[in-house]
Design an enzyme around this catalytic site. Structure first.
Site, PDB file in Angstrom:
ATOM      1  N   PRO A  10       0.859  -1.196   0.000  1.00  0.00           N
ATOM      2  CA  PRO A  10       0.000   0.000   0.000  1.00  0.00           C
ATOM      3  C   PRO A  10       0.886   1.234   0.000  1.00  0.00           C
ATOM      4  O   PRO A  10       1.959   1.215   0.597  1.00  0.00           O
ATOM      5  CB  PRO A  10      -0.764  -0.100   1.330  1.00  0.00           C
ATOM      6  CG  PRO A  10      -0.202  -1.273   2.075  1.00  0.00           C
ATOM      7  CD  PRO A  10       0.989  -1.781   1.340  1.00  0.00           C
ATOM      8  N   ARG A  84      -3.662   1.325   8.960  1.00  0.00           N
ATOM      9  CA  ARG A  84      -3.399   1.938   7.650  1.00  0.00           C
ATOM     10  C   ARG A  84      -3.140   0.869   6.596  1.00  0.00           C
ATOM     11  O   ARG A  84      -2.597  -0.179   6.889  1.00  0.00           O
ATOM     12  CB  ARG A  84      -2.183   2.861   7.755  1.00  0.00           C
ATOM     13  CG  ARG A  84      -2.451   4.125   8.540  1.00  0.00           C
ATOM     14  CD  ARG A  84      -1.156   4.756   9.016  1.00  0.00           C
ATOM     15  NE  ARG A  84      -0.429   3.886   9.927  1.00  0.00           N
ATOM     16  CZ  ARG A  84      -0.686   3.778  11.223  1.00  0.00           C
ATOM     17  NH1 ARG A  84      -1.621   4.494  11.762  1.00  0.00           N
ATOM     18  NH2 ARG A  84       0.006   2.943  11.983  1.00  0.00           N
ATOM     19  N   ASP A 117       5.095  -2.942   3.508  1.00  0.00           N
ATOM     20  CA  ASP A 117       4.843  -1.493   3.591  1.00  0.00           C
ATOM     21  C   ASP A 117       5.979  -0.741   2.922  1.00  0.00           C
ATOM     22  O   ASP A 117       7.111  -1.219   2.860  1.00  0.00           O
ATOM     23  CB  ASP A 117       4.714  -1.063   5.053  1.00  0.00           C
ATOM     24  CG  ASP A 117       3.431  -1.582   5.686  1.00  0.00           C
ATOM     25  OD1 ASP A 117       2.603  -2.161   4.958  1.00  0.00           O
ATOM     26  OD2 ASP A 117       3.274  -1.413   6.910  1.00  0.00           O
ATOM     27  N   ASP A 119       7.689   1.843   3.757  1.00  0.00           N
ATOM     28  CA  ASP A 119       8.707   2.547   4.550  1.00  0.00           C
ATOM     29  C   ASP A 119       9.612   1.615   5.361  1.00  0.00           C
ATOM     30  O   ASP A 119      10.540   2.082   6.013  1.00  0.00           O
ATOM     31  CB  ASP A 119       8.043   3.567   5.481  1.00  0.00           C
ATOM     32  CG  ASP A 119       7.022   2.947   6.407  1.00  0.00           C
ATOM     33  OD1 ASP A 119       6.543   1.822   6.117  1.00  0.00           O
ATOM     34  OD2 ASP A 119       6.693   3.570   7.423  1.00  0.00           O
ATOM     35  N   GLU A 204      -3.403  -8.121  11.847  1.00  0.00           N
ATOM     36  CA  GLU A 204      -2.708  -9.297  11.326  1.00  0.00           C
ATOM     37  C   GLU A 204      -3.469 -10.560  11.718  1.00  0.00           C
ATOM     38  O   GLU A 204      -3.637 -11.480  10.905  1.00  0.00           O
ATOM     39  CB  GLU A 204      -1.268  -9.343  11.852  1.00  0.00           C
ATOM     40  CG  GLU A 204      -0.356  -8.238  11.296  1.00  0.00           C
ATOM     41  CD  GLU A 204      -0.491  -6.892  12.016  1.00  0.00           C
ATOM     42  OE1 GLU A 204      -1.367  -6.772  12.905  1.00  0.00           O
ATOM     43  OE2 GLU A 204       0.276  -5.968  11.693  1.00  0.00           O
TER      44      GLU A 204
HETATM   45  N1  UDP Z   1      -0.662   3.907   3.953  1.00  0.00           N
HETATM   46  C1  UDP Z   1      -1.718   4.150   3.081  1.00  0.00           C
HETATM   47  N2  UDP Z   1      -2.600   5.161   3.375  1.00  0.00           N
HETATM   48  C2  UDP Z   1      -2.482   5.951   4.484  1.00  0.00           C
HETATM   49  C3  UDP Z   1      -1.406   5.693   5.367  1.00  0.00           C
HETATM   50  C4  UDP Z   1      -0.522   4.659   5.076  1.00  0.00           C
HETATM   51  O1  UDP Z   1      -1.846   3.463   2.064  1.00  0.00           O
HETATM   52  O2  UDP Z   1      -3.319   6.848   4.696  1.00  0.00           O
HETATM   53  C5  UDP Z   1       0.303   2.832   3.637  1.00  0.00           C
HETATM   54  C6  UDP Z   1       1.772   3.233   3.816  1.00  0.00           C
HETATM   55  O3  UDP Z   1       2.286   3.768   2.605  1.00  0.00           O
HETATM   56  C7  UDP Z   1       2.423   1.919   4.223  1.00  0.00           C
HETATM   57  C8  UDP Z   1       1.309   1.187   4.971  1.00  0.00           C
HETATM   58  O4  UDP Z   1       0.075   1.771   4.549  1.00  0.00           O
HETATM   59  O5  UDP Z   1       2.826   1.164   3.097  1.00  0.00           O
HETATM   60  C9  UDP Z   1       1.433   1.309   6.481  1.00  0.00           C
HETATM   61  O6  UDP Z   1       1.405   2.678   6.835  1.00  0.00           O
HETATM   62  P1  UDP Z   1       2.498   3.310   7.828  1.00  0.00           P
HETATM   63  O7  UDP Z   1       3.864   2.922   7.372  1.00  0.00           O
HETATM   64  O8  UDP Z   1       2.201   4.760   7.967  1.00  0.00           O
HETATM   65  O9  UDP Z   1       2.106   2.545   9.160  1.00  0.00           O
HETATM   66  P2  UDP Z   1       2.993   2.254  10.452  1.00  0.00           P
HETATM   67  O10 UDP Z   1       4.413   2.105  10.040  1.00  0.00           O
HETATM   68  O11 UDP Z   1       2.796   3.441  11.333  1.00  0.00           O
HETATM   69  O12 UDP Z   1       2.418   1.016  10.990  1.00  0.00           O
HETATM   70 MN    MN Z   2       5.437   2.048   8.370  1.00  0.00          MN
END
Ligand code: UDP
Ligand code: MN
Length: 258
Positions: A10, A84, A117, A119, A204
């Site tokens: 995503p 998310r 993800d 990041d 999950e």
């Molecule tokens: N993401 C998304 N829409 C949103 C926020 C996040 O598609 O509004 C995606 C983001 O790019 C990533 C995944 O969902 O691939 C998880 O998001 P994030 O890394 O912000 O979550 P965290 O690391 O805080 O669990």
């Molecule tokens: Mn993340």
């Protein structure tokens, strides 16, 4: 032939998006037999992501699925409030099931599905670990849950409990980055998906619960003793100067993709 790894990612528009996707795509270029399913959290596909995918040289599928407005995190909300990437991962699963059904031949069920993800930080080794997944494979995830790492604890080759900082009693107290599922299992369970309404920390579990039991989990990464993926998070860039210059009409050229 090597089983294909289908990676579902995503992603959403923000200042660091291109940097994140560049890094990720260049990691995946080092992984043989990988197909990248990128699902934009957007009402339409964006040129930024389209161009990046075409130029990447990777085998990919580009999808989009906007997050329902009342499910979207609002500016100022704490990041744990809503999960998310849920609708996007489910859209990736929907595409995969449909696409595999349409494939001729006997090996259209061979493969492994991983949710990556945009990041996080991935060692190339984790992809070779997951490639042999029979049902659901598991491994440690670094820098997650307020811990140096979380991991399944293995005894006699089986998962006996989970090392986690929070609610170890959850059915599968693991981060998204800590497991992969065989394509066969996903196709055999056409209803399995992520439940965006699941309570915090149970996303999950909502997916894995119907697919596998704890006893069946396949430990990877040397009996879950090695950290090969990290739940890194990228700092939001400050735009103080940009905003100041913009006020004087001297802001960065909007025609240049950042
Ligand atoms: N993401 C998304 N829409 C949103 C926020 C996040 O598609 O509004 C995606 C983001 O790019 C990533 C995944 O969902 O691939 C998880 O998001 P994030 O890394 O912000 O979550 P965290 O690391 O805080 O669990
Ligand atoms: Mn993340």
């Amino acid at each position: 032939s090597l089983p294909t790894i289908f990676v579902i990612t995503p992603t959403y528009a923000r200042l660091v998006q291109k940097a994140e996707l560049t890094r990720l795509s260049q990691t995946f270029l080092h992984v043989p037999q990988i197909h990248w399913i990128v699902v934009e959290d957007s009402p339409h596909k964006t040129p930024l992501v389209s161009d990046l995918l075409v130029k990447s040289g990777l085998s990919f599928t580009h999808l989009h699925m906007p997050t329902n407005k009342d499910r979207k995190l609002q500016e100022g909300d704490p990041s744990w409030l809503k999960p998310r990437g849920v609708e996007q991962r489910n859209e990736g699963l929907r595409w995969l099931r449909e696409d595999r059904r349409a494939q001729p031949g006997g090996d259209n069920q061979q493969g492994v599905v991983y949710f990556a993800d945009d990041d996080n930080t991935y060692s190339l080794q984790i992809f070779e670990e997951m490639r042999s997944t029979q049902r659901v494979s598991v491994w440690p995830v670094g820098l997650v849950g307020g811990m140096k790492y979380e991991r399944p604890v293995i005894e006699g080759g089986k998962v006996i409990r989970f090392h986690t900082g929070w609610r170890p009693s959850r059915p599968f107290p693991m981060d998204m980055a800590g497991f992969a599922v065989s394509l066969k299992l996903i196709l055999a369970n056409p209803e399995a998906c992520f439940d965006g309404e699941a309570p915090m920390g149970f996303l999950e579990s909502s997916f894995l619960q119907g697919l596998v039991t704890m006893d069946e989990l396949e430990p990877k990464a040397d009996n879950c003793s090695k950290v090969l993926v990290w739940h890194t998070r990228t700092e939001k860039p400050k735009m103080k100067r940009e905003d100041a210059l913009q006020a004087q009409g001297l802001g960065s050229d909007p025609a240049v993709e950042g």
